[in-house]
Motif scaffolding. Structure first.
Motif, PDB file in Angstrom:
ATOM      1  N   GLY A  55       1.043  -1.382  -0.016  1.00 57.57           N
ATOM      2  CA  GLY A  55       0.039   0.418   0.000  1.00 57.57           C
ATOM      3  C   GLY A  55       0.909   1.054  -0.262  1.00 57.57           C
ATOM      4  N   ARG A  91      -5.571   2.090  -0.458  1.00 56.24           N
ATOM      5  CA  ARG A  91      -7.024   2.026   0.025  1.00 56.24           C
ATOM      6  C   ARG A  91      -7.761   2.437  -0.480  1.00 56.24           C
ATOM      7  NH1 ARG A  91      -2.443  -0.696   3.031  1.00 56.24           N
ATOM      8  NH2 ARG A  91      -2.207  -3.017   3.215  1.00 56.24           N
ATOM      9  N   ASN A  92      -7.762   3.799  -0.181  1.00 53.01           N
ATOM     10  CA  ASN A  92      -8.729   4.507   0.183  1.00 53.01           C
ATOM     11  C   ASN A  92      -9.103   4.945  -1.805  1.00 53.01           C
ATOM     12  OD1 ASN A  92      -9.361   5.319   2.529  1.00 53.01           O
ATOM     13  ND2 ASN A  92      -7.792   6.715   2.839  1.00 53.01           N
ATOM     14  N   SER A 151      -8.775   2.738  -3.973  1.00 57.11           N
ATOM     15  CA  SER A 151      -9.218   1.571  -4.658  1.00 57.11           C
ATOM     16  C   SER A 151     -10.946   2.056  -3.998  1.00 57.11           C
ATOM     17  CB  SER A 151      -8.594   0.727  -3.979  1.00 57.11           C
ATOM     18  OG  SER A 151      -7.130   0.062  -4.153  1.00 57.11           O
TER      19      SER A 151
END
Length: 135
Positions: free
Chosen positions: A44, A68-69, A71
């Motif tokens: 990440g 992650r955000n 995504s």
């Protein structure tokens, strides 16, 4: 492309129409160098990218921090596209009650079917590019 498709730095750079050196200049914090000299993506990152985000009032551009955000924003955009094309709501379910924090504010993911239908009727949804164009 390196993280999602397992490509080498050179292959990913070629596909992105750039050079490995340019990739390293802009995203080195997301890469790690192996003992063999090859580069691999970290699981990440915390880089910021401008992304299109659908609200009940229209599409806005938000600076989204972290892979992650980013995504989550992309998966939500795909869920909205699925709803627009098929009427299926199952892909939107994981986003109910969830939000994303960007630029010091909290933005809820759009999951209300009435609001979704309104923005679809207004043709205000931009699916083609989840990443905003920057200069």
């Amino acid at each position: 492309m390196m993280r999602n498709r397992g490509w080498s730095l050179t292959h990913a750079a070629t596909e992105a129409l750039t050079t490995p050196q340019t990739v390293q200049r802009y995203v080195m914090s997301a890469l790690r160098r192996l003992e063999t000299g090859r580069y691999r993506p970290k699981s990440g990152d915390h880089m910021v990218r401008s992304m299109n985000f659908q609200t009940k009032d229209g599409v806005i551009v938000l600076p989204i921090r972290g892979s992650r955000n980013r995504s989550a924003v992309a998966i939500h955009a795909n869920a909205m596209k699925t709803f627009a094309n098929t009427g299926r709501t199952d892909a939107l379910r994981p986003f109910r009650g969830r939000s994303i924090r960007a630029a010091g504010k909290t933005y809820p993911f759009l999951t209300d079917l009435g609001s979704l239908r309104r923005v679809l009727d207004a043709q205000d949804v931009a699916y083609e590019e989840v990443y905003a164009l920057t200069q």
